[in-house]
Write a protein that holds these residues in place. Structure first.
Motif, PDB file in Angstrom:
ATOM      1  N   ILE A 171       0.812  -1.216   0.000  1.00 10.09           N
ATOM      2  CA  ILE A 171       0.000   0.000   0.000  1.00 10.09           C
ATOM      3  C   ILE A 171       0.844   1.265   0.000  1.00 10.09           C
ATOM      4  CG2 ILE A 171      -1.929  -1.147   1.146  1.00 10.09           C
ATOM      5  CD1 ILE A 171      -1.088   0.361   3.726  1.00 10.09           C
ATOM      6  N   LYS A 183      -4.830  -9.034   2.793  1.00 11.73           N
ATOM      7  CA  LYS A 183      -6.255  -8.754   2.567  1.00 11.73           C
ATOM      8  C   LYS A 183      -7.141  -9.367   3.647  1.00 11.73           C
ATOM      9  CE  LYS A 183      -7.874  -8.968  -1.677  1.00 11.73           C
ATOM     10  NZ  LYS A 183      -8.364  -9.515  -2.972  1.00 11.73           N
ATOM     11  N   ILE A 243      -8.152  -6.958   6.510  1.00  7.34           N
ATOM     12  CA  ILE A 243      -8.692  -5.637   6.200  1.00  7.34           C
ATOM     13  C   ILE A 243     -10.194  -5.625   6.484  1.00  7.34           C
ATOM     14  CG2 ILE A 243      -9.090  -3.917   4.393  1.00  7.34           C
ATOM     15  CD1 ILE A 243      -6.602  -4.951   2.977  1.00  7.34           C
ATOM     16  N   VAL A 258     -11.880   0.466   4.305  1.00  2.41           N
ATOM     17  CA  VAL A 258     -11.006   1.599   3.997  1.00  2.41           C
ATOM     18  C   VAL A 258     -11.772   2.884   4.262  1.00  2.41           C
ATOM     19  CG1 VAL A 258      -9.616   2.731   2.236  1.00  2.41           C
ATOM     20  CG2 VAL A 258      -9.872   0.244   2.195  1.00  2.41           C
ATOM     21  N   ILE A 289      -6.507   2.122   5.729  1.00  2.38           N
ATOM     22  CA  ILE A 289      -7.050   0.782   5.978  1.00  2.38           C
ATOM     23  C   ILE A 289      -7.412   0.614   7.450  1.00  2.38           C
ATOM     24  CG2 ILE A 289      -6.413  -1.668   6.059  1.00  2.38           C
ATOM     25  CD1 ILE A 289      -4.794  -1.180   3.517  1.00  2.38           C
ATOM     26  N   THR A 349      -8.248  -2.210  10.372  1.00  4.59           N
ATOM     27  CA  THR A 349      -8.091  -3.619  10.708  1.00  4.59           C
ATOM     28  C   THR A 349      -8.657  -3.864  12.104  1.00  4.59           C
ATOM     29  OG1 THR A 349      -5.958  -3.557  11.866  1.00  4.59           O
ATOM     30  CG2 THR A 349      -5.901  -3.555   9.449  1.00  4.59           C
ATOM     31  N   PHE A 393      -5.204  -0.287  -5.541  1.00  7.51           N
ATOM     32  CA  PHE A 393      -5.604  -1.010  -4.345  1.00  7.51           C
ATOM     33  C   PHE A 393      -7.094  -1.344  -4.400  1.00  7.51           C
ATOM     34  CE2 PHE A 393      -7.711  -0.910  -0.246  1.00  7.51           C
ATOM     35  CZ  PHE A 393      -7.031  -1.897   0.443  1.00  7.51           C
ATOM     36  N   LEU A 394      -7.912  -0.371  -4.777  1.00 15.58           N
ATOM     37  CA  LEU A 394      -9.355  -0.601  -4.815  1.00 15.58           C
ATOM     38  C   LEU A 394      -9.722  -1.657  -5.849  1.00 15.58           C
ATOM     39  CD1 LEU A 394     -10.602   3.087  -4.403  1.00 15.58           C
ATOM     40  CD2 LEU A 394     -10.560   1.264  -2.674  1.00 15.58           C
ATOM     41  N   TRP A 412      -7.751  -4.147  -6.641  1.00 16.63           N
ATOM     42  CA  TRP A 412      -7.301  -5.404  -6.019  1.00 16.63           C
ATOM     43  C   TRP A 412      -8.238  -5.851  -4.914  1.00 16.63           C
ATOM     44  CZ3 TRP A 412      -5.568  -5.587  -0.837  1.00 16.63           C
ATOM     45  CH2 TRP A 412      -4.958  -6.791  -0.438  1.00 16.63           C
ATOM     46  N   TYR A 413      -8.765  -4.910  -4.150  1.00 16.04           N
ATOM     47  CA  TYR A 413      -9.536  -5.219  -2.960  1.00 16.04           C
ATOM     48  C   TYR A 413     -10.965  -5.693  -3.269  1.00 16.04           C
ATOM     49  CZ  TYR A 413     -11.478  -4.631   1.763  1.00 16.04           C
ATOM     50  OH  TYR A 413     -12.089  -4.847   2.981  1.00 16.04           O
ATOM     51  N   LYS A 414     -11.481  -5.314  -4.445  1.00 12.99           N
ATOM     52  CA  LYS A 414     -12.881  -5.614  -4.746  1.00 12.99           C
ATOM     53  C   LYS A 414     -13.138  -7.113  -4.890  1.00 12.99           C
ATOM     54  CE  LYS A 414     -12.326  -4.898  -9.746  1.00 12.99           C
ATOM     55  NZ  LYS A 414     -12.672  -4.050 -10.891  1.00 12.99           N
TER      56      LYS A 414
END
Length: 242
Positions: free
Chosen positions: A197, A205, A208, A211, A216, A218, A237-238, A240-242
């Motif tokens: 990040i 991930k 997490i 966001v 982030i 946690t 990142f967004l 990847w995170y979806k």
């Protein structure tokens, strides 16, 4: 085998992604312009292969090579054949005309398999394994007093650098020094599970929660660690995170 798609036509890029996933490829992300491609390639480790459209929304893809030294092998894709000769000046393995025919793509993949032993001697493709997931690091050895313990990567919240040293943080809220740089760890960790990040931190991930305002959240309270996502990396990142 890991790959990246650079394609400005959304339907074409999604179809190519589906075909690659079907054949065992790990697609890092899809980029739609020269500008986005340059930004991503400057900030991330390069995949084994890049499927690259020649005519992008903001310029010809050859502009990317003027900004970044690409270590990946290239498969050019385009609806036009006028750039075929020029394409082979750029570390390319093949050239596919759009719309991409599934049988031609499968033939290309078979050809890559034939040359697997050649790729094995290439520093950038030495770990290539067609039709299988790459082998990523799944554990680390740490010293706890006089005891050596194995910690699984799924137990690790993050890796971070501090004072020219690298540490990992476990889900027991314990940190351990490790003899590795974040750059090296990026190559060893599963990119679907871990994301760098910022310059100083790689996050898992699994831990997490969400966001908020680019930072982030946690379930763990970790003192003095900044979980703010770099402005340049937030978009990726967004995705990847979806």
């Amino acid at each position: 085998m890991t790959t990246l798609i650079i394609e400005d036509e959304i339907p074409a890029s999604r179809r190519l992604e589906q075909l690659l996933n079907k054949n065992g490829f790990t697609v890092f992300t899809i980029l739609h312009s020269v500008k986005n491609a340059v930004e991503w390639l400057k900030l991330n480790n390069h995949p084994d292969l890049i499927f690259m459209d020649i005519k992008l929304r903001d310029n010809l893809c050859f502009k990317i090579f003027e900004e970044v030294e690409i270590t990946s092998k290239i498969i050019f894709t385009t609806a036009f054949d006028e750039f075929a000769l020029k394409a082979f000046e750029y570390n390319s393995l093949d050239y596919l005309l759009k719309p991409i025919d599934e049988k031609k793509l499968e033939k290309l993949i078979s050809k890559l398999s034939m040359f697997q032993s050649v790729f094995h001697n290439n520093n950038h493709l030495k770990n290539i394994k067609l039709h299988t997931r790459p082998d990523y690091r799944n554990s680390f050895l740490v010293s706890i007093g006089t005891t050596i313990r194995k910690i699984q990567t799924e137990e690790l919240i993050c890796f971070f650098s501090e004072n020219n040293a690298t540490f990992m943080m476990s889900n027991q809220n314990r940190q351990f020094p490790i003899d590795s740089s974040l750059e090296k760890l990026q190559k060893e960790l599963d990119p679907k599970q871990f994301f760098r990040i910022s310059r100083k931190l790689i996050i898992n991930k699994k831990y997490i929660l969400g966001v908020k305002k680019g930072t982030i959240e946690t379930e763990f309270s970790i003192e003095n660690l900044d979980f703010k996502i770099s402005r340049l990396k937030l978009k990726y990142f967004l995705e990847w995170y979806k």
